[in-house]
Design a protein around this motif. Sequence first.
Motif, PDB file in Angstrom:
ATOM      1  N   ASN A  66       0.839  -1.187   0.000  1.00 27.06           N
ATOM      2  CA  ASN A  66       0.000   0.000   0.000  1.00 27.06           C
ATOM      3  C   ASN A  66       0.879   1.245   0.000  1.00 27.06           C
ATOM      4  OD1 ASN A  66      -2.557   1.261   0.025  1.00 27.06           O
ATOM      5  ND2 ASN A  66      -2.333   1.708   2.205  1.00 27.06           N
ATOM      6  N   TYR A  67       0.359   2.304  -0.654  1.00 26.17           N
ATOM      7  CA  TYR A  67       1.021   3.604  -0.579  1.00 26.17           C
ATOM      8  C   TYR A  67       0.093   4.533   0.177  1.00 26.17           C
ATOM      9  CZ  TYR A  67       3.142   8.043  -1.776  1.00 26.17           C
ATOM     10  OH  TYR A  67       3.721   9.282  -1.692  1.00 26.17           O
ATOM     11  N   GLU A  68       0.506   4.961   1.334  1.00 22.22           N
ATOM     12  CA  GLU A  68      -0.298   5.826   2.169  1.00 22.22           C
ATOM     13  C   GLU A  68      -0.014   7.278   1.807  1.00 22.22           C
ATOM     14  OE1 GLU A  68       0.325   4.822   6.238  1.00 22.22           O
ATOM     15  OE2 GLU A  68      -0.317   2.732   5.972  1.00 22.22           O
ATOM     16  N   GLU A  69      -1.024   7.916   1.189  1.00 21.96           N
ATOM     17  CA  GLU A  69      -0.861   9.259   0.644  1.00 21.96           C
ATOM     18  C   GLU A  69      -0.538  10.277   1.734  1.00 21.96           C
ATOM     19  OE1 GLU A  69      -1.001  10.191  -2.467  1.00 21.96           O
ATOM     20  OE2 GLU A  69      -1.971   8.553  -3.559  1.00 21.96           O
ATOM     21  N   ASP A  70      -1.249  10.190   2.849  1.00 18.40           N
ATOM     22  CA  ASP A  70      -1.085  11.209   3.891  1.00 18.40           C
ATOM     23  C   ASP A  70       0.322  11.188   4.483  1.00 18.40           C
ATOM     24  OD1 ASP A  70      -3.699  11.900   3.460  1.00 18.40           O
ATOM     25  OD2 ASP A  70      -4.483  10.661   5.120  1.00 18.40           O
ATOM     26  N   GLU A  71       0.799  10.004   4.763  1.00 12.12           N
ATOM     27  CA  GLU A  71       2.119   9.888   5.408  1.00 12.12           C
ATOM     28  C   GLU A  71       3.251   9.779   4.401  1.00 12.12           C
ATOM     29  OE1 GLU A  71       2.090   6.736   8.199  1.00 12.12           O
ATOM     30  OE2 GLU A  71       0.319   7.465   9.274  1.00 12.12           O
ATOM     31  N   GLU A  72       2.883   9.634   3.103  1.00  7.69           N
ATOM     32  CA  GLU A  72       3.873   9.507   2.034  1.00  7.69           C
ATOM     33  C   GLU A  72       4.871   8.397   2.347  1.00  7.69           C
ATOM     34  OE1 GLU A  72       5.454  13.477   1.594  1.00  7.69           O
ATOM     35  OE2 GLU A  72       4.067  13.882  -0.045  1.00  7.69           O
ATOM     36  N   VAL A  73       4.341   7.201   2.530  1.00  8.62           N
ATOM     37  CA  VAL A  73       5.178   6.056   2.851  1.00  8.62           C
ATOM     38  C   VAL A  73       4.642   4.824   2.141  1.00  8.62           C
ATOM     39  CG1 VAL A  73       3.874   5.505   4.935  1.00  8.62           C
ATOM     40  CG2 VAL A  73       6.243   4.728   4.717  1.00  8.62           C
ATOM     41  N   ILE A  74       5.537   3.995   1.630  1.00  6.20           N
ATOM     42  CA  ILE A  74       5.193   2.716   1.008  1.00  6.20           C
ATOM     43  C   ILE A  74       5.257   1.654   2.090  1.00  6.20           C
ATOM     44  CG2 ILE A  74       5.855   0.995  -0.712  1.00  6.20           C
ATOM     45  CD1 ILE A  74       7.192   3.274  -2.290  1.00  6.20           C
ATOM     46  N   VAL A  75       4.177   0.896   2.233  1.00  7.32           N
ATOM     47  CA  VAL A  75       4.101  -0.139   3.253  1.00  7.32           C
ATOM     48  C   VAL A  75       4.039  -1.500   2.558  1.00  7.32           C
ATOM     49  CG1 VAL A  75       2.819  -1.078   5.199  1.00  7.32           C
ATOM     50  CG2 VAL A  75       2.930   1.399   4.852  1.00  7.32           C
TER      51      VAL A  75
END
Length: 540
Positions: free
Chosen positions: A461-470
Amino acid sequence: MTEKNWLSKLSLKKMTALLVLLSVFVSLIASTFLLHHYVVNREQDLLKEKLKNIGRIIAKDPRVIDEVSRNIFSSESIVQAYTMEVMEITNVNFIVVLNNQLIRLSHPDASVIGQPFSNIEDASKSLNGTEHFSREQGILGEGTRFFTPIWDEQGQQIGIVCVGYVQDTINDEIWDAQKTIYIGLGVGLFVGLLGALYLAQYLKKILFGLEPKQIAANIKERDIIKESVCEAIIAVSPNQKVIMYNQNFIQMFEKAKVRGEFIQDGFLSKELFTLLFQETFQREKSLSNDVLVVNQLELIISVKLIYINEKIYGAVATLRDQSDMQQLIRELSGTEQYIDSIRAQNHKFMNQLHTILGLIELEKFDDVQHFIRVLDADYRREIGFVTDKIKSPAIAGFLLAKSSELKEQGVVLEIDGECYFPNIKMEEILHDLLLSIGVLLDNAKEAVTQTIKKHVALYLNYEEDEEVIVLEIQDSDEGIEEHMLQEIFKRGVSTKGKNRGYGLDAVQSIVNRYKGVIEVQSKVGRGTVFRMELPYKRGE
């Protein structure tokens, strides 16, 4: 052929023997020449002194004085007998007694007694009461002679005594004195030859039979090779003396921003010696592929001890920037992932084609049509699900290939329905992300191979708010023991056997590079979960 070319064609053994022998020969010849002149002069002085002593003794003998006073000219005279006896004892060639008229009273040839002296002019020089030496031609041949006056009891000169050697006798005396010198010269030359041959053989042995040109070529080749290798190289003795090093060593520690001089007066600085070699010398054990951190620069170091005659002579260290090794591992691992994916797809498609071909040969055309519809539905279902969740074509294609690969090997890959990864613009991080996914999926696949439930789950997942790839990967393996959890990210450490443990090290380096986080949770008998977070600011 010039002298230089002639010498260049000689072997080390011949050249050494020639130079040593030439040096000995020149030294001995020079010494012999000097000794020859010394001996000749000394022998002549001794002969003259001998002639002087004999002449004076005869001139003072009372019998000689008496008969000269009486001018007795006879071969049977006392003077003749006395002088002949003295000649025999002293080995002089002639003793001649003359009166003031220079008439012989004695002579080795008795027939000339009573006759004038052969060289009146030479003998007359002593008529004035003086002594002198001369070298003249006489009856017996050329010779050296000594003249001394004879005095009577009143102090009046009454005659002359002449004592001498012919030149042949003098030459014989000189030769006898020189024989020892020439024998010594011969012995010296022989010993010098033996010494030259031994020295040449010894030099040849300690130089391993190499000629000077070969030694020079080997040194040049060594310098070229050590400067050509990518690794930094340095070799030292136990007392810190530097045996050799290359420029990569200097550049590497300059890159690490190590202060001060690395090498001073041919010795490695104490700080670097302690850092690189002290443990090896203390333990007397070589190191292989250890990680060394110098001012936040990670280096891979191997240290090998150098033995000569079963004694430690020194140690050589090779160092390489860990980032170079990690980049190589990433490239190799990524290539391996792509190859495995293509191989799995090829295997799957070949099986499907063989099935269709077999149905056609059996003329089961309805079954062929049904089988193709099933393949199409499965393919659309798999592709549709993945492409709906994963918008990046590269990642979607990679996951589909890995899914097929795992399926071929009896492992079920479940992609979480909550996954979502937009089609964002990715550059170098794309390759690193694919490598991380591939390494973690392959590790999970190997972990569940021996279990009954061969199940692997993936969440991306790419979390837009935190700008991090999980990225999260979970498997149904037997779990990892707690004491191994802190070690599995170290290079070379693996629960799967030797020559393994490079994949997770590469993943760890990727995480460190992007200042991300990777965690692992595992319980024995319940499986393992890897979770990785990579900060990434989405581009426009």
